[in-house]
Design an enzyme around this catalytic site. Structure first.
Site, PDB file in Angstrom:
ATOM      1  CB  CYS A 149      -0.951  -0.010   1.193  1.00 13.73           C
ATOM      2  SG  CYS A 149      -2.041  -1.447   1.184  1.00 13.73           S
ATOM      3  CG  HIS A 187      -1.604   4.233   5.655  1.00 17.88           C
ATOM      4  ND1 HIS A 187      -1.600   4.015   4.288  1.00 17.88           N
ATOM      5  CD2 HIS A 187      -1.817   3.016   6.222  1.00 17.88           C
ATOM      6  CE1 HIS A 187      -1.801   2.730   4.048  1.00 17.88           C
ATOM      7  NE2 HIS A 187      -1.941   2.100   5.197  1.00 17.88           N
ATOM      8  CD  GLU A 194      -0.999   7.302   9.758  1.00 18.18           C
ATOM      9  OE1 GLU A 194      -0.626   8.126   8.894  1.00 18.18           O
ATOM     10  OE2 GLU A 194      -2.001   6.563   9.607  1.00 18.18           O
ATOM     11  CE  LYS A 234      -5.271   4.386   2.695  1.00 18.41           C
ATOM     12  NZ  LYS A 234      -4.361   5.514   3.027  1.00 18.41           N
ATOM     13  CG  HIS A 264      -6.514   0.961   1.726  1.00 16.69           C
ATOM     14  ND1 HIS A 264      -5.623   1.641   0.946  1.00 16.69           N
ATOM     15  CD2 HIS A 264      -5.763   0.166   2.547  1.00 16.69           C
ATOM     16  CE1 HIS A 264      -4.395   1.289   1.272  1.00 16.69           C
ATOM     17  NE2 HIS A 264      -4.445   0.399   2.231  1.00 16.69           N
ATOM     18  CG  PHE A 314      -0.006  -6.053   4.293  1.00 21.06           C
ATOM     19  CD1 PHE A 314      -0.444  -5.230   5.305  1.00 21.06           C
ATOM     20  CD2 PHE A 314      -0.907  -6.969   3.763  1.00 21.06           C
ATOM     21  CE1 PHE A 314      -1.740  -5.300   5.796  1.00 21.06           C
ATOM     22  CE2 PHE A 314      -2.218  -7.053   4.232  1.00 21.06           C
ATOM     23  CZ  PHE A 314      -2.637  -6.218   5.255  1.00 21.06           C
TER      24      PHE A 314
END
Length: 412
Positions: free
Chosen positions: A163, A303, A314, A334, A339, A400
């Site tokens: 991502c 994010h 985050e 998002k 996403h 990831f």
């Protein structure tokens, strides 16, 4: 070191098939989440996603583009066409080796791969594969098709950092122009993951929201009741250009790509570092690369996917870098778009650029009760968009495998 600016932008996203439609819906907090229509999702735990609406590739692409390109490549070509037209540069007046393409994707031609295997297993006679099966599934094919379509013969490759892929692509594009290896680079990302295998796989990871009764309220970053992200699809493209070259041809300049950085969490295959250590260093390094102080950043597009662990780590990281800054406002787009995996960073960079040019920070929708584990000093924009003089903006993406990618844009 050469300066790098943005002279063109294009997007095809669940909440808008062009920049104006996209930005209007982002600012107004119009969610794109809805029940899945591409396949029968009744057997899945999650039965909704943020799909591209009113999609008709024949309006933008010729028959060969459609035939040779998986859906993710089609999205990339459409957004690239918009961005190149917006930039207005004329390849015929340049060496084709001065224009390159650096593009990101997390999954590539996932829909084609899934479809072809299903057809193979269903075949009762001689198995038959489409001759475009392999090219359509390759993750680098969107980059290749853009290059072939427009005759760009310079640097051409694809970044794959889950991502964080399109932020990685933008960082690479910025650096190649800084180094004098290109005058213009078309960059961004694309993904088309609204497929049975993707939805089923992310369900198995317990990463997706299962709020099937009300999809538009499903993505709720930083909220105490968040339960996972909403899958999205689409593409965002930015034309990055060497500043003096852009100025000499009289190009419209949106903003400068001031800096970027990448780090690794080195922690877990899917989970972010709980103390946000990799994210913290990436944000600090991006600020340093941009030659900016934390007080210079007026907007941070987080994010924040609406997962319990990711949002918290985050937020801890952002607070560690910025403290209780009164100039910094944080929002998670998002919540509106879903996403878009490898395309997320590109469309969020576009949002960050628009925040600079328009002086508007879009809201984080659906977030009504901030999780008490989120640092209280963060100014998270909820409810409605706000007016704010944004001189510089930061966009975070995490993937990831522990990939952290951060890009900083500023007013020219």
């Amino acid at each position: 070191m050469k300066r790098v600016v943005i002279t063109g932008m294009g997007v095809i996203a669940p909440n808008g098939n062009n920049i104006n439609e996209f930005w209007g819906n982002v600012v107004n907090g119009v969610s794109a989440a809805a029940p899945i229509t591409r396949f029968d999702a009744e057997k899945f735990k999650t039965r909704f996603a943020s799909q591209i609406r009113n999609y008709n590739p024949a309006l933008d692409l010729d028959r060969n583009d459609i035939k040779r390109g998986d859906l993710y490549s089609q999205y990339a070509l459409i957004a690239a066409r918009q961005a190149i037209a917006d930039s207005g540069f004329d390849i015929s007046t340049m060496s084709p080796f001065d224009v390159g393409v650096i593009f990101g994707s997390a999954q590539g031609g996932f829909e084609t791969f899934e479809q072809q295997l299903v057809e193979y297993h269903a075949s009762e006679h001689q198995p038959h594969f489409n001759p475009f099966f392999i090219p359509k599934t390759l993750i680098n094919m969107a980059s290749g098709l853009i290059s072939i379509k427009y005759g760009f013969m310079g640097i051409n490759f694809t970044t794959v950092t889950a991502c964080a892929s399109s932020n990685t692509a933008m960082m690479e594009a910025m650096n190649y122009i800084r180094w004098g290896k290109a005058k213009i680079i078309v960059t961004g990302g694309s993904d088309a993951p609204v497929t049975e295998a993707s939805i089923g796989g992310y369900n198995a990871l317990k990463a997706l929201s299962t709020r099937n009764d009300d999809p538009t309220k499903a993505s709720r970053p930083f909220d105490v009741d968040r339960d996972g992200f909403v899958m999205g699809e689409g593409s965002g493209v930015l034309v990055l250009e060497e500043y003096e070259h852009a100025k000499a041809r009289g190009a419209h300049i949106y903003a400068e790509v001031a800096g970027a950085a990448m780090t690794s969490d080195a922690y877990h295959i899917t989970a972010t570092h709980p103390q946000g250590l990799g994210a913290i260093q990436a944000m600090k390094s991006a600020l340093n690369d941009a030659g900016l102080n934390k007080e210079d950043i007026g907007f941070l597009n987080a994010h924040a996917t609406s997962t319990p662990v990711g949002d918290q780590s985050e937020a801890i990281g952002i607070h560690s870098v910025y403290g209780d800054s009164k100039n910094l406002f944080v929002s998670a787009s998002k919540s509106i778009t879903g996403h878009l995996l490898g395309a997320a960073g590109a469309i969020e960079a576009i949002i960050a650029v628009k925040s600079i040019t328009e002086g508007v920070i879009p809201p984080t929708i659906n977030t009504t009760t901030i999780d008490p584990h989120i640092p209280a000093g963060l100014q998270i924009v909820t409810g409605d968009a706000i007016q704010h003089n944004v001189k510089a903006a930061m966009s975070n993406t995490f993937g990831f495998g522990g990939h952290n990618g951060v890009v900083v844009m500023k007013r020219v």
